[in-house]
Structure formats: C-alpha cells, structure tokens
Design a protein around this motif. Structure first.
Motif, PDB file in Angstrom:
ATOM      1  N   VAL A   1     -40.460  74.692  -8.870  1.00 35.45           N
ATOM      2  CA  VAL A   1     -41.294  74.358  -7.678  1.00 35.45           C
ATOM      3  C   VAL A   1     -41.649  72.974  -8.127  1.00 35.45           C
ATOM      4  O   VAL A   1     -41.571  72.012  -7.271  1.00 35.45           O
ATOM      5  N   LEU A   2     -42.233  72.698  -9.373  1.00 33.12           N
ATOM      6  CA  LEU A   2     -42.860  71.304  -9.696  1.00 33.12           C
ATOM      7  C   LEU A   2     -41.707  70.041  -9.784  1.00 33.12           C
ATOM      8  O   LEU A   2     -41.880  69.023  -9.176  1.00 33.12           O
ATOM      9  N   ALA A   3     -40.663  70.710 -10.241  1.00 32.80           N
ATOM     10  CA  ALA A   3     -39.336  69.617 -10.329  1.00 32.80           C
ATOM     11  C   ALA A   3     -39.007  69.550  -8.889  1.00 32.80           C
ATOM     12  O   ALA A   3     -38.700  68.013  -8.550  1.00 32.80           O
ATOM     13  N   ALA A   4     -38.755  70.272  -7.989  1.00 31.45           N
ATOM     14  CA  ALA A   4     -38.273  70.147  -6.667  1.00 31.45           C
ATOM     15  C   ALA A   4     -39.090  69.050  -5.835  1.00 31.45           C
ATOM     16  O   ALA A   4     -38.665  68.432  -5.043  1.00 31.45           O
ATOM     17  N   HIS A   5     -40.246  69.240  -6.136  1.00 29.39           N
ATOM     18  CA  HIS A   5     -41.425  68.438  -5.250  1.00 29.39           C
ATOM     19  C   HIS A   5     -42.084  67.246  -5.926  1.00 29.39           C
ATOM     20  O   HIS A   5     -42.919  66.751  -5.574  1.00 29.39           O
ATOM     21  N   GLU A   6     -41.372  66.777  -7.035  1.00 32.24           N
ATOM     22  CA  GLU A   6     -41.551  65.806  -7.847  1.00 32.24           C
ATOM     23  C   GLU A   6     -43.129  65.729  -8.195  1.00 32.24           C
ATOM     24  O   GLU A   6     -43.845  64.720  -8.327  1.00 32.24           O
ATOM     25  N   PHE A   7     -43.532  66.866  -9.101  1.00 30.84           N
ATOM     26  CA  PHE A   7     -44.632  66.870  -9.577  1.00 30.84           C
ATOM     27  C   PHE A   7     -44.479  67.096 -11.161  1.00 30.84           C
ATOM     28  O   PHE A   7     -45.582  67.850 -11.775  1.00 30.84           O
ATOM     29  N   THR A   8     -43.518  66.680 -11.550  1.00 34.05           N
ATOM     30  CA  THR A   8     -43.040  67.252 -12.968  1.00 34.05           C
ATOM     31  C   THR A   8     -44.097  66.636 -13.954  1.00 34.05           C
ATOM     32  O   THR A   8     -44.324  67.465 -15.106  1.00 34.05           O
ATOM     33  N   GLU A   9     -44.832  65.613 -13.807  1.00 31.75           N
ATOM     34  CA  GLU A   9     -46.002  65.313 -14.761  1.00 31.75           C
ATOM     35  C   GLU A   9     -47.032  66.076 -14.805  1.00 31.75           C
ATOM     36  O   GLU A   9     -47.595  66.169 -15.776  1.00 31.75           O
ATOM     37  N   LEU A  10     -47.227  67.061 -13.919  1.00 29.29           N
ATOM     38  CA  LEU A  10     -48.240  68.134 -13.941  1.00 29.29           C
ATOM     39  C   LEU A  10     -47.724  69.488 -14.497  1.00 29.29           C
ATOM     40  O   LEU A  10     -48.566  70.325 -14.524  1.00 29.29           O
ATOM     41  N   THR A  11     -46.600  69.476 -14.847  1.00 26.30           N
ATOM     42  CA  THR A  11     -45.898  70.842 -15.361  1.00 26.30           C
ATOM     43  C   THR A  11     -46.634  71.305 -16.560  1.00 26.30           C
ATOM     44  O   THR A  11     -47.108  72.485 -16.596  1.00 26.30           O
ATOM     45  N   PRO A  12     -47.001  70.570 -17.712  1.00 24.96           N
ATOM     46  CA  PRO A  12     -47.572  71.067 -18.853  1.00 24.96           C
ATOM     47  C   PRO A  12     -49.200  71.530 -18.288  1.00 24.96           C
ATOM     48  O   PRO A  12     -49.460  72.941 -18.577  1.00 24.96           O
ATOM     49  N   THR A  13     -49.885  70.987 -17.643  1.00 29.52           N
ATOM     50  CA  THR A  13     -51.278  71.496 -17.208  1.00 29.52           C
ATOM     51  C   THR A  13     -50.974  72.576 -16.355  1.00 29.52           C
ATOM     52  O   THR A  13     -51.822  73.581 -16.310  1.00 29.52           O
ATOM     53  N   ALA A  14     -50.108  72.523 -15.343  1.00 24.72           N
ATOM     54  CA  ALA A  14     -50.060  73.314 -14.140  1.00 24.72           C
ATOM     55  C   ALA A  14     -49.612  74.702 -14.962  1.00 24.72           C
ATOM     56  O   ALA A  14     -50.008  76.051 -14.496  1.00 24.72           O
TER      57      ALA A  14
ATOM     58  N   ARG B   1     -49.353  81.547  -6.344  1.00 22.16           N
ATOM     59  CA  ARG B   1     -49.319  80.516  -5.202  1.00 22.16           C
ATOM     60  C   ARG B   1     -49.520  79.194  -5.759  1.00 22.16           C
ATOM     61  O   ARG B   1     -50.135  78.897  -6.516  1.00 22.16           O
ATOM     62  N   VAL B   2     -48.584  78.196  -5.150  1.00 17.45           N
ATOM     63  CA  VAL B   2     -48.364  76.772  -5.784  1.00 17.45           C
ATOM     64  C   VAL B   2     -48.472  76.179  -4.495  1.00 17.45           C
ATOM     65  O   VAL B   2     -47.829  76.443  -3.390  1.00 17.45           O
ATOM     66  N   ARG B   3     -49.295  74.934  -4.105  1.00 17.44           N
ATOM     67  CA  ARG B   3     -49.288  74.227  -3.120  1.00 17.44           C
ATOM     68  C   ARG B   3     -50.016  72.942  -3.248  1.00 17.44           C
ATOM     69  O   ARG B   3     -50.795  72.735  -4.383  1.00 17.44           O
ATOM     70  N   PRO B   4     -49.689  71.983  -2.805  1.00 13.65           N
ATOM     71  CA  PRO B   4     -50.238  70.375  -2.953  1.00 13.65           C
ATOM     72  C   PRO B   4     -51.529  70.504  -2.357  1.00 13.65           C
ATOM     73  O   PRO B   4     -51.806  71.356  -1.442  1.00 13.65           O
ATOM     74  N   ALA B   5     -52.381  69.819  -2.760  1.00 13.47           N
ATOM     75  CA  ALA B   5     -53.649  69.514  -2.412  1.00 13.47           C
ATOM     76  C   ALA B   5     -53.893  68.099  -1.727  1.00 13.47           C
ATOM     77  O   ALA B   5     -54.854  67.187  -2.299  1.00 13.47           O
ATOM     78  N   GLY B   6     -52.720  67.461  -1.276  1.00 19.75           N
ATOM     79  CA  GLY B   6     -52.610  66.110  -1.199  1.00 19.75           C
ATOM     80  C   GLY B   6     -51.435  65.397  -1.858  1.00 19.75           C
ATOM     81  O   GLY B   6     -50.840  66.158  -2.651  1.00 19.75           O
ATOM     82  N   PRO B   7     -51.296  64.186  -1.966  1.00 21.15           N
ATOM     83  CA  PRO B   7     -50.030  63.721  -2.522  1.00 21.15           C
ATOM     84  C   PRO B   7     -50.184  63.469  -3.840  1.00 21.15           C
ATOM     85  O   PRO B   7     -49.182  63.267  -4.607  1.00 21.15           O
ATOM     86  N   ASP B   8     -51.396  63.540  -4.803  1.00 20.95           N
ATOM     87  CA  ASP B   8     -51.139  63.533  -5.966  1.00 20.95           C
ATOM     88  C   ASP B   8     -52.111  64.832  -6.423  1.00 20.95           C
ATOM     89  O   ASP B   8     -52.573  64.662  -7.485  1.00 20.95           O
ATOM     90  N   ARG B   9     -52.347  65.801  -5.954  1.00 23.27           N
ATOM     91  CA  ARG B   9     -53.168  66.894  -6.516  1.00 23.27           C
ATOM     92  C   ARG B   9     -52.226  68.235  -6.168  1.00 23.27           C
ATOM     93  O   ARG B   9     -51.563  68.542  -5.024  1.00 23.27           O
ATOM     94  N   LEU B  10     -52.351  69.373  -6.860  1.00 25.13           N
ATOM     95  CA  LEU B  10     -51.748  70.421  -6.950  1.00 25.13           C
ATOM     96  C   LEU B  10     -52.800  71.559  -7.217  1.00 25.13           C
ATOM     97  O   LEU B  10     -53.528  71.668  -7.998  1.00 25.13           O
ATOM     98  N   VAL B  11     -52.585  72.878  -6.498  1.00 22.16           N
ATOM     99  CA  VAL B  11     -53.425  73.857  -6.522  1.00 22.16           C
ATOM    100  C   VAL B  11     -52.438  75.077  -7.203  1.00 22.16           C
ATOM    101  O   VAL B  11     -51.193  75.549  -6.413  1.00 22.16           O
ATOM    102  N   VAL B  12     -52.780  75.620  -8.219  1.00 17.56           N
ATOM    103  CA  VAL B  12     -52.142  76.841  -8.838  1.00 17.56           C
ATOM    104  C   VAL B  12     -53.041  77.969  -8.620  1.00 17.56           C
ATOM    105  O   VAL B  12     -54.349  77.987  -9.107  1.00 17.56           O
ATOM    106  N   ALA B  13     -52.932  79.041  -8.187  1.00 22.17           N
ATOM    107  CA  ALA B  13     -53.411  80.161  -7.920  1.00 22.17           C
ATOM    108  C   ALA B  13     -52.724  81.603  -8.215  1.00 22.17           C
ATOM    109  O   ALA B  13     -51.445  81.776  -8.104  1.00 22.17           O
ATOM    110  N   VAL B  14     -53.429  82.526  -8.739  1.00 19.58           N
ATOM    111  CA  VAL B  14     -53.096  83.668  -8.848  1.00 19.58           C
ATOM    112  C   VAL B  14     -53.763  84.821  -8.372  1.00 19.58           C
ATOM    113  O   VAL B  14     -55.374  85.024  -8.488  1.00 19.58           O
ATOM    114  N   TRP B  15     -53.121  85.729  -7.530  1.00 12.63           N
ATOM    115  CA  TRP B  15     -53.974  86.648  -6.853  1.00 12.63           C
ATOM    116  C   TRP B  15     -53.697  88.062  -7.641  1.00 12.63           C
ATOM    117  O   TRP B  15     -52.697  88.199  -8.252  1.00 12.63           O
ATOM    118  N   ASP B  16     -54.664  88.863  -7.679  1.00  7.74           N
ATOM    119  CA  ASP B  16     -54.654  90.150  -8.108  1.00  7.74           C
ATOM    120  C   ASP B  16     -55.435  91.167  -7.409  1.00  7.74           C
ATOM    121  O   ASP B  16     -56.076  90.774  -6.578  1.00  7.74           O
TER     122      ASP B  16
END
Length: 148
Positions: free
Chosen positions: A31-44, A66-81
């Motif tokens: 997902v991160l590669a497809a949406h050009e967020f690759t620089e956030l991959t290690p942290t995400a 769940r993965v979604r952008p929070a703007g052009p330069d921010r990303l939200v990673v969430a886990v539901w249980d």
C-alpha cells in the motif's frame, strides 16, 4: 495531463493466526509503495508490528489493519481488535513508564508512543454498525516538509 489522486483507505481483516502480522506487514509495504509513501515504510511497519503483536498476544478474536493518509505528508496506521479494554501503554491515566531493562515484554506500546508523531485509541462500544472492540492508531509524518 495531471490527475488528482483519489482518497484512499485500506482495511485488511485477519484471523487470529500467528502468520497474520507478517501478512499485514507485507500488505502495508505494498500500500505504501503504491501511494508513494515508501519513506514512511520502516516507521509504519514498526508501528503496525507492535500494534499487531499487542492484539495477537492479548485478544482471542480476529483483528484488522487500517491504513489511510492524514494529509499529503502524514499516514495513519491502525489496528482493530475485538477486546474493548485499553492497554496500559495507551491509557491517558497511566504514566508511560518504561519496563525494567530485564523485562522480557512490555515495550511494544512504549515504542509506538516514542516513534509515532501522534497516537490514540478509540473504544467501539456500540455493536450496531461496528463489531465493538477497540482501534489503536498511530500517525507518522514525512520529515522535512512544511507544517511538520
């Protein structure tokens, strides 16, 4: 011709299986590669891995990424249980004490709090539209951009 990227939001539902966190991390990388967020991959990936480990160890039901952008330069990673209980590492009323150095566990959510630009929890108590449980989330941002 310039195109506008549509809004995107991915949710991957997973069974309570020891292979599920690895499948979720692979999906996250895609997902991160497809949406050009690759620089956030290690942290995400670190954030997702810690949230999934917590869900896998402390719940018995399924979970979801769940993965979604929070703007052009921010990303939200969430886990539901399925468990509505908020872990101590994410409770506002519990100090963020780091476990003793010789402790064999208990550092995951502290890592999330330390590495995320923002973090939080949503407890989903109503079973009508949702399946209940909780959603732990963490946000990370691209560095060196204005507004960050």
């Amino acid at each position: 011709m310039a195109t506008v990227s549509p809004c995107w939001d991915y949710t991957l539902h997973l069974p309570h299986d020891p292979r599920a966190p690895g499948i979720a991390r692979a999906t996250l990388r895609t997902v991160l590669a497809a949406h050009e967020f690759t620089e956030l991959t290690p942290t995400a990936e670190l954030l997702a891995a810690e949230l999934f480990t917590n869900a896998h160890l402390h719940t018995r039901g399924p979970y979801a990424l769940r993965v979604r952008p929070a703007g052009p330069d921010r990303l939200v990673v969430a886990v539901w249980d399925t468990d509505p209980r908020v872990p101590a590492g994410f409770r506002a009323d519990v100090p963020a004490d780091v476990p003793p150095q010789d402790a064999e566990s208990g550092r995951g959510l502290h890592l999330v709090r330390a590495c995320a630009d923002a973090w939080g929890v949503s407890v989903l108590r109503e079973l009508g539209a949702s399946k209940g449980g909780k959603l732990l989330w963490a946000e990370c941002a691209r560095t060196g951009l204005s507004g960050v």
